[in-house]
Design a protein around this motif. Structure first.
Motif, mmCIF file in Angstrom:
data_model
loop_
_atom_site.group_PDB
_atom_site.id
_atom_site.type_symbol
_atom_site.label_atom_id
_atom_site.label_comp_id
_atom_site.label_asym_id
_atom_site.label_seq_id
_atom_site.Cartn_x
_atom_site.Cartn_y
_atom_site.Cartn_z
ATOM 1 N N ARG A 74 0.832 -1.211 0.000
ATOM 2 C CA ARG A 74 0.000 0.000 0.000
ATOM 3 C C ARG A 74 0.867 1.264 0.000
ATOM 4 N NH1 ARG A 74 -5.049 -0.090 2.401
ATOM 5 N NH2 ARG A 74 -4.313 -1.514 3.995
ATOM 6 N N ASN A 311 -6.150 2.961 -2.886
ATOM 7 C CA ASN A 311 -5.294 2.081 -2.099
ATOM 8 C C ASN A 311 -5.999 1.524 -0.875
ATOM 9 O OD1 ASN A 311 -3.313 2.994 -3.895
ATOM 10 N ND2 ASN A 311 -2.297 4.256 -2.409
ATOM 11 N N SER B 393 -6.319 6.237 1.230
ATOM 12 C CA SER B 393 -6.873 5.205 2.120
ATOM 13 C C SER B 393 -7.661 5.777 3.285
ATOM 14 C CB SER B 393 -5.743 4.326 2.679
ATOM 15 O OG SER B 393 -4.880 3.909 1.657
#
Lengths: 435, 435
Positions: A74, A311, B393
């Motif tokens: 990530r 992500n 994220s």
């Protein structure tokens, strides 16, 4: 063992969009035995009663294309096109993977999926440097439903390497198939550009032989389509048809660059498109025309792809962006209404995976469902238009409970099968080894 | 009163992208006196020390275009174009608003903003049916920074109605200006299509007279641009220039449909575009070309618009989608890297509002910052590429603390100035009255 989940507001996401205000679900083992308005006699006859007063219940989300082993990557490769992203960043990092990294990374992904409401996932991965079956043994304990497939590549191009990768894929698939856990498998050649013609053909044969589905990246970028066209005079979809794909049901990840003939082939062959809108945007690949696909009748499912290009694994975010994109790009706000996008992220995905009785809450269907408790969530208030909130206001972080095959994997935000603190710590530690 | 926030990882989002690993912020009243790596002597000299070990700190987000009074309308009007959405759904519902509805709805929006990391907002609203100054008295107690502007409309088109609305807008603006709270104001004619030429001209004069900025919806849809062009032979931007806009600094919400000359005017006049990607997608308006705008040097900020067309106020989601869209639509993944999009959602927004020393964490700047604690957040793991996680994220739901002007408005997820349970209950109750 019968359980009753009571006094909740249920969004079945069935064909009629049935909702129950004071709903109740009776689960017998792994299956929904009754779903409807509260029924006292049914509830009293259960071994366990779980009071879900105030909660919203919907089918668990189905992530139709993901790579769980990549969770450690990530944020490792930002602002690059697919081909540079793979060649310069992702593949070099992946070459350093170990069984330990693969295991911790996959478990981290599973925690992320559970916490954000995914109950079924469809994974493929090429297990360079680690023991694929060892990983399978680990992930099958988690309690999520999924497909874990050995991804085939033509890395060196030699006949021996090809025979070797096919043998490993066959061995992996047969083992998982025999084992019969919640984790099943497919045959998963990586893509038309990363596999030789012969490997693609043999993959299709293997799928037909074992009675398994195929899972492959197809038509993700214009560059891929141009490459295949320049080599074979066909689009990737047409090329795969020539090679005997579509004997087995197939999941195509992406399908960003398709022409009319491609779409007709997808319809005729009952192929499912796993639409990954965020990954496609982030890598600059473009926007798949799922409006054209759904109008034609092609089965479109929703997916996150891996966290390396997203992500995150939040399917609520993914389905919201999928709907928003079609409205915005076609300048037509009437496209993809809320019930349709929710169905893509649930039943359409399950259907594509061959789980035809999953992804809707109906009698006889799999007991896979999640809850959201709106009481302390001002972003879901007022409560009335809840179905719309599930699409446009909710996020994976709102999910409170997750039940898969009739068993809790998360209960009131507590994970029951995994230790998040430990996995998170390990993932950070192992990340340093990769550098 | 000096406070030290210690042992945190700080993303200053300043021009150099400075980060501190074991950082410390010393706040004197409402201003950052020191920011940098931990400095024991500085910390010891403070009246209060707040240990933020393990937390990530960044500037509070700036929502540059929102309508807080509309929070009660979340989910009330789905799958419609802007003009049908306004005429058939939103305006009829708004005509039933009362002071109580406006107040509860605005407070709900402020809770949602605080919980999701916004510290400064830019609101405009036409207070039909309720007391605008009463509402101002309520929202100024909350502790958020913002602009609350009386939005001008030409509803009946009569000279008397126009004089009346101008008088009210003037009175409201002067009151807020004199009061000097954390909530400031602008002059906010609704749009070129909802205001007469005369009202637009007089609004611009009023802004210049009072030394206030202008805030207006401009070039949101092709339909609007065609309408203005057919009536006046000019694009909305050019039309507004003819009417004396740009004497005062201006915030244009939307700017979806702009030509090259429009963009040059925006640059010359130092106009800020408040980019609302989700609302523009959802209403089928299209995608603003913020790549062209930023390349030229126009100040682009990020905004959510109201929850009626979004349907949430999460600026993390908004900035992520803004970056993804440019990469995907232009098929160029290198566009809008993470630091650039974060700056749009912080300092660019503040700058557009005239708060030039807000939106970056620097000595002498406003003490407006938020934290995220990644420890129990697998979706932010591994921690290394945290700046990328903040864009791709994180979500508003990850925000742990919010400090505005040196004071906590949320501390470890506890709201300090508002009662969420009560407001949520009231919002649900009042929603039923609207039907």
């Amino acid at each position: 063992m019968k359980k009753a989940f009571t006094h909740c507001r249920i969004f079945t996401l069935d064909e009629q969009g049935t909702e129950y205000e004071n709903g109740c679900i009776i689960v017998n083992d792994d299956t929904i035995e009754y779903i409807g308005e509260h029924h006292d006699a049914f509830v009293q006859a259960c071994d366990e009663q779980i009071d879900w007063t105030g909660k919203w219940v919907m089918p668990g989300l189905v992530n139709s294309h993901v790579h769980i082993v990549m969770n450690i990557l990530r944020g490792s490769a930002e602002d690059l096109s697919l081909h540079r992203w793979l060649n310069e960043k992702i593949w070099p990092l992946e070459s350093k993977f170990t069984t330990e990294i693969a295991e911790v990374s996959a478990l981290a992904a599973m925690i992320e999926m559970i916490k954000s409401g995914t109950t079924t996932f469809n994974d493929m991965y090429n297990p360079i440097g680690f023991d694929c079956l060892h990983l399978y043994e680990t992930i099958k304990q988690v309690g999520l439903k999924g497909f874990f497939s050995y991804s085939l590549f033509s890395s060196t191009g030699s006949d021996r390497a090809e025979a070797d990768t096919l043998a490993k894929a066959r061995e992996t698939a047969k083992h998982i198939q025999r084992d019969g856990s919640l984790i099943s498998t497919m045959i998963a050649p990586h893509s038309p550009y990363a596999c030789s013609t012969s490997l693609l053909r043999k993959s299709a044969e293997l799928a037909a032989e074992l009675g398994l589905r195929l899972h492959i990246h197809v038509s993700e970028t214009e560059r891929e389509v141009e490459l295949i066209r320049s080599q074979y005079g066909l689009t990737p979809v047409q090329y795969l048809r020539e090679l005997g794909f579509f004997q087995a049901p197939t999941i195509f990840a992406h399908g960003v660059v398709l022409d009319e003939r491609d779409r007709d082939i997808l319809l005729e062959t009952e192929t499912t498109i796993a639409h990954n809108p965020v990954s496609n945007l982030k890598l600059g690949s473009g926007i798949a025309d799922i409006t054209a696909l759904t109008r034609l009748g092609v089965n479109v499912a929703i997916a996150t792809d891996s966290v390396a290009s997203n992500n995150n694994l939040d399917m609520f975010e993914e389905l919201r962006i999928a709907a928003l994109l079609q409205k915005g790009v076609r300048k037509n706000p009437e496209l993809i209404p809320v019930d349709e996008i929710l169905r893509m992220a649930t039943h359409n995905g399950a259907n594509g995976l061959g789980l035809s009785q999953t992804g809707m809450l109906k009698q006889g269907y799999a007991a896979d469902f999640i809850t959201i408790h709106p009481a302390d969530k001002i972003h879901l208030t007022p409560f009335t238009h809840a179905l719309s909130h599930l699409v446009y206001s909710a996020s994976g972080k709102d999910v409170q409970d997750s039940v898969v095959n009739g068993k809790f994997v998360m209960r009131d935000k507590q994970l029951l099968t995994l230790d998040e603190e430990h996995i998170s710590w390990e993932l950070n530690r192992l990340f340093d080894h990769l550098q």
